[in-house]
Design a protein around this motif. Structure first.
Motif, PDB file in Angstrom:
ATOM      1  N   THR A  46      -4.625   9.256  -6.784  1.00 19.98           N
ATOM      2  CA  THR A  46      -5.001   8.725  -7.578  1.00 19.98           C
ATOM      3  C   THR A  46      -6.516   9.696  -8.106  1.00 19.98           C
ATOM      4  N   ILE A  74     -10.096  16.474 -17.123  1.00 17.74           N
ATOM      5  CA  ILE A  74      -8.797  15.954 -16.950  1.00 17.74           C
ATOM      6  C   ILE A  74      -8.009  16.942 -16.722  1.00 17.74           C
ATOM      7  N   ARG A  78      -5.681  16.863 -13.637  1.00 21.88           N
ATOM      8  CA  ARG A  78      -3.989  16.932 -14.195  1.00 21.88           C
ATOM      9  C   ARG A  78      -3.329  17.594 -13.080  1.00 21.88           C
ATOM     10  N   LYS A  83      -2.158   9.545 -11.216  1.00 21.81           N
ATOM     11  CA  LYS A  83      -2.720   9.409 -12.514  1.00 21.81           C
ATOM     12  C   LYS A  83      -4.114   9.189 -12.229  1.00 21.81           C
ATOM     13  N   ILE A  84      -4.697   9.459 -13.723  1.00 19.72           N
ATOM     14  CA  ILE A  84      -6.139   9.711 -13.857  1.00 19.72           C
ATOM     15  C   ILE A  84      -6.920   8.487 -14.760  1.00 19.72           C
ATOM     16  N   TYR A  85      -8.023   7.763 -13.535  1.00 21.13           N
ATOM     17  CA  TYR A  85      -9.047   6.202 -15.073  1.00 21.13           C
ATOM     18  C   TYR A  85     -10.007   7.453 -14.786  1.00 21.13           C
ATOM     19  N   VAL A  86     -10.545   6.438 -15.813  1.00 19.42           N
ATOM     20  CA  VAL A  86     -11.940   7.063 -16.922  1.00 19.42           C
ATOM     21  C   VAL A  86     -12.648   5.795 -16.895  1.00 19.42           C
ATOM     22  N   ILE A 108      -9.603  10.362 -24.330  1.00 24.88           N
ATOM     23  CA  ILE A 108      -8.321   9.496 -23.083  1.00 24.88           C
ATOM     24  C   ILE A 108      -7.469   9.197 -23.014  1.00 24.88           C
ATOM     25  N   GLU A 111      -5.440  13.031 -23.809  1.00 19.32           N
ATOM     26  CA  GLU A 111      -5.216  13.763 -22.389  1.00 19.32           C
ATOM     27  C   GLU A 111      -4.131  12.725 -21.641  1.00 19.32           C
ATOM     28  N   ALA A 113      -5.242   9.329 -20.636  1.00 19.60           N
ATOM     29  CA  ALA A 113      -5.780   9.631 -18.903  1.00 19.60           C
ATOM     30  C   ALA A 113      -5.685   7.259 -19.062  1.00 19.60           C
ATOM     31  N   GLU A 114      -6.526   6.693 -18.460  1.00 17.79           N
ATOM     32  CA  GLU A 114      -6.698   5.653 -18.651  1.00 17.79           C
ATOM     33  C   GLU A 114      -7.882   5.233 -18.955  1.00 17.79           C
TER      34      GLU A 114
END
Length: 378
Positions: A46, A74, A78, A83-86, A108, A111, A113-114
């Protein structure tokens, strides 16, 4: 004990436009020079992308990390990340509100992301602290496997420049930041030590600086866009921060975090850094306009005169001020007041010169100016 100085690597890549495909290509080339993406993000991990979202501002103003720069990162991350958080925690307002204005929220969502608001929930510890060993931040900071730092290349009224180290101050929740400004008061070196301590409490695993369009002059919120055309990448934020000023013809030590890090951590030694990719010489821009700064040399016979004469102060431009009151609400010591006839007023005896007001002014109605006495010694 003086820490062992290792050779760190910083990659410079010239990039003249905010094209996500081109930016991703430049970042991938940079990562290959640093050992490949697997060195920084392994499959299934993550990732938190720490952007610069100082305040709501459109991308063209160069106040925040550009949305297409974020999109490119991102897409690169990826490939390995599950999982990608911003995330960020602006000093004023919510990150979501700012991301909606600067275009990052749209990216976000597109793409996959969260977006995450960083709130005061968890304690992180820095065993190498210069001043402060513990900080409160979001539980997400400890939960994720990797943190990628995405600062904007900007000048800064208090620290001279804001880059990798300063950007990580954003993991401290917005309302809590004011407390650290109050502790430092007008002592810029103490505030730089606080920033270094925050950075080392949870060092990012990778730093990628958005320097395609930088900010010059009255930064970090009211400066002018500057087409610098570079991306800087490195595992060590201190090394990236030492290289960045050289690209605009400045001595690294002019940035307070660099000066304090070299003096107090490296015990006066220069960091050993290998520059890869494009050279400093080919990326050099000497027409970049720095922020005005108090001269580092203060003669002993002047030190007794008082801080009001020896430190820069903010000047409020009545004709430009719209009375939005962001500065009044953000002041950590309640030194500002608003009068509809006189606009913003400041109690300079109470003011700690943190320059938060200047950072967040959306109208460029606040400038930092040096006292005429100190100009004589520059």
């Amino acid at each position: 004990m003086i820490p062992e100085i290792k050779m760190d690597k910083v990659v410079i890549k010239k990039c003249a436009e905010y094209n996500a495909g081109l930016i991703a290509e430049k970042i991938e080339e940079s990562l290959e020079l640093l050992g490949g993406i697997d060195k920084f993000v392994k499959r299934g991990e993550t990732v938190l992308l720490k952007v610069n979202a100082l305040m709501p501002a459109v991308p063209e103003k160069a106040v925040t990390t550009h949305p297409e720069f974020l999109r490119a990162v991102i897409r690169v991350m990826r490939r390995n990340a599950s999982k990608i958080y911003v995330a960020d925690s602006p000093g004023v307002g919510s990150f979501r509100a700012g991301a909606k204005v600067n275009g990052c929220l749209k990216v976000i969502e597109e793409e996959g992301a969260e977006l995450s608001e960083l709130k005061e929930e968890e304690e992180i510890t820095n065993s190498r602290a210069l001043n402060y060993k513990t900080f409160k931040t979001s539980v997400l900071i400890k939960k994720v496997d990797r943190i990628i730092n995405l600062p904007k290349f900007k000048t800064h009224g208090l620290m001279y420049m804001t880059l990798c180290v300063k950007n990580m101050f954003g993991i401290i929740p917005g309302p809590v930041k004011a407390g650290y400004h109050m502790r430092a008061g007008r002592d810029r070196e103490l505030f730089a030590r606080i920033l270094i301590d925050v950075y080392n409490a949870r060092p990012p695993d990778l730093n990628i600086v958005d320097g395609i369009t930088a900010m010059e002059g009255n930064g970090p919120g009211s400066g002018d866009p500057f087409d610098l055309g570079v991306i800087l990448t490195g595992a060590d934020g201190f090394s990236v921060d030492f290289i960045a000023p050289k690209i605009v013809g400045m001595a690294p030590e002019k940035a307070f975090t660099n000066m304090v890090y070299k003096r107090d951590v490296l015990k006066g030694k220069n960091p050993e850094i290998e520059v890869l990719g494009d050279s400093i010489e080919t990326a050099l821009r000497k027409d970049f306009r720095p922020v005005d700064r108090l001269g580092s040399f203060i003669p002993g016979f002047l030190k007794g005169i008082g801080k009001n004469l020896l430190t820069p102060k903010q000047v409020f431009i009545k004709e430009t001020c719209t009375g939005c009151l962001r500065c009044v609400k953000a002041c950590p010591v309640d030194a500002l007041n608003y009068d509809e006839r006189k606009k913003i007023g400041c109690d300079y005896d109470k003011c700690i010169r943190c320059f938060i007001c200047q950072e967040i002014c959306p109208e460029k109605a606040i400038e930092i100016r040096e006292n005429f006495i100190m100009k004589l010694f520059k």
